[in-house]
Motif scaffolding. Structure first.
Motif, PDB file in Angstrom:
ATOM      1  N   TRP A 269       0.829  -1.199   0.000  1.00 59.74           N
ATOM      2  CA  TRP A 269       0.000   0.000   0.000  1.00 59.74           C
ATOM      3  C   TRP A 269       0.870   1.259   0.000  1.00 59.74           C
ATOM      4  CZ3 TRP A 269      -4.794   1.434  -0.953  1.00 59.74           C
ATOM      5  CH2 TRP A 269      -5.236   2.680  -0.495  1.00 59.74           C
TER       6      TRP A 269
ATOM      7  N   ALA B 164       0.565   6.069  -4.439  1.00 64.25           N
ATOM      8  CA  ALA B 164       1.024   6.443  -3.098  1.00 64.25           C
ATOM      9  C   ALA B 164       1.747   7.786  -3.125  1.00 64.25           C
ATOM     10  CB  ALA B 164       1.945   5.370  -2.537  1.00 64.25           C
TER      11      ALA B 164
ATOM     12  N   ASP C 142       2.166   8.610   2.576  1.00 62.06           N
ATOM     13  CA  ASP C 142       1.895   7.182   2.790  1.00 62.06           C
ATOM     14  C   ASP C 142       3.156   6.457   3.249  1.00 62.06           C
ATOM     15  OD1 ASP C 142      -0.856   7.171   1.994  1.00 62.06           O
ATOM     16  OD2 ASP C 142      -0.197   7.360  -0.080  1.00 62.06           O
TER      17      ASP C 142
END
Length: 319
Positions: free
Chosen positions: A152, A158, A162
């Motif tokens: 993720w 991203a 993040d």
């Protein structure tokens, strides 16, 4: 000879110390501390563990465990708003913990993110080597939760925020979930295995006693029945012996992995890697401790196999 009662007590004590569900830990500790001794341990394995699991699944218990996990993985230094909110939830009422699980955590996380973005210090400290390290975790980390969190953090959409959040607390949270999932899986399996094998051992011993009291043709039949009973005990050690051997490999891989992460964190500079130092060393310690527990369980099941095979041979051999 394998002492089943002592091994059961040691296993329940492990649950009391290591199970991530507070309700289950309390039930296990109550059994270990009971004046009823072996009876309390047997009752825990045959019924109270499953009941405690059901209680742990209730929303109030899940909320408390969630707040506790967040408090332990989101430090005041790197996630001050979340840490403070988790502390208030832990010190508050059931309604406070429900609010934290449903909305409080997300709101506090957003405040922490906004503060980091205003500062810009952690984003500016990111280097290409950091991104490469996380991409490697996304592909090859031994923990599925860590892999998912890393994936993720470096997904195509991203942002640097993040990645900063991954270093600040997502990595620690995912690592805790991997450890807890490992412990839950092995505890669930072991309780079921022990409940079954304890009953089978009792039956095998009773069958052997019956054979010793029989005579003539009845003795021959009784000895054959006792041999079959001990063989059933032996057969029922196969799954746990295989599972604990595999768990040992997982623990060794994880301990080595976290040793490498801890070394990388100690050698790196900057605020992002500083967040990793403490939890990586703690994870190495936890997985190393798991190896010791797993070795103890493996010895129990291997010893029980030897005991069962010896019992079978006693019944098959003529006096």
């Amino acid at each position: 000879m394998t002492d089943i009662s002592e091994a059961d007590r040691a296993f329940v004590w492990w649950i009391a110390r290591r199970d991530p569900r507070s309700v289950v830990r309390v039930a296990a500790l109550t059994a270990v501390a009971s004046a009823n001794g072996d009876t309390a341990i047997e009752r825990f394995l045959t019924s109270e563990y499953d009941y405690a699991k059901e209680l742990a699944e209730r929303r109030s218990a899940r909320n408390a465990d969630f707040a506790r996990r967040v408090l332990e993985t989101h430090t005041a230094e790197f996630a001050p708003e979340v840490h403070a909110a988790a502390r208030r939830a832990m010190d508050g009422t059931s309604a406070d913990r429900a609010w934290f699980a449903e909305t409080g955590y997300a709101e506090a996380e957003a405040r922490d993110r906004a503060a980091r973005e205003r500062s810009g210090e952690q984003q500016e400290a990111l280097a290409e080597a950091d991104r490469a390290y996380v991409r490697n975790l996304a592909a090859a980390d031994p923990g599925p939760q860590v892999r998912a969190a890393a994936q993720w953090a470096v997904r195509p959409a991203a942002t640097d925020s993040d990645l900063v959040e991954f270093f600040a607390y997502d990595w620690a949270s995912a690592a805790r979930l991997d450890l807890e999932a490992h412990r839950l899986r092995m505890a669930d399996n072991e309780v079921a295995w022990r409940a079954t094998v304890n009953r089978l051992v009792t039956e095998a011993r009773a069958a052997e006693q019956a054979a010793s009291e029989a005579a003539g043709e009845a003795e021959e039949q009784a000895r054959a029945a006792a041999a079959r009973a001990w063989r059933t005990v032996a057969d029922n050690t196969d799954s746990p012996r295989t599972a604990w051997a595999e768990a040992g490999e997982v623990a060794r891989e994880q301990a080595a992995n976290w040793h490498a992460v801890a070394e990388a964190a100690r050698q790196a500079t900057g605020p992002n890697w500083a967040a990793v130092v403490d939890f990586s060393a703690e994870n190495e310690h936890q997985w190393t401790a798991e190896r010791d527990t797993i070795a103890e369980q493996a010895r129990f099941w291997n010893g029980l196999l030897e005991q069962a095979l010896a019992g079978e041979q006693r019944m098959l051999n003529e006096n």
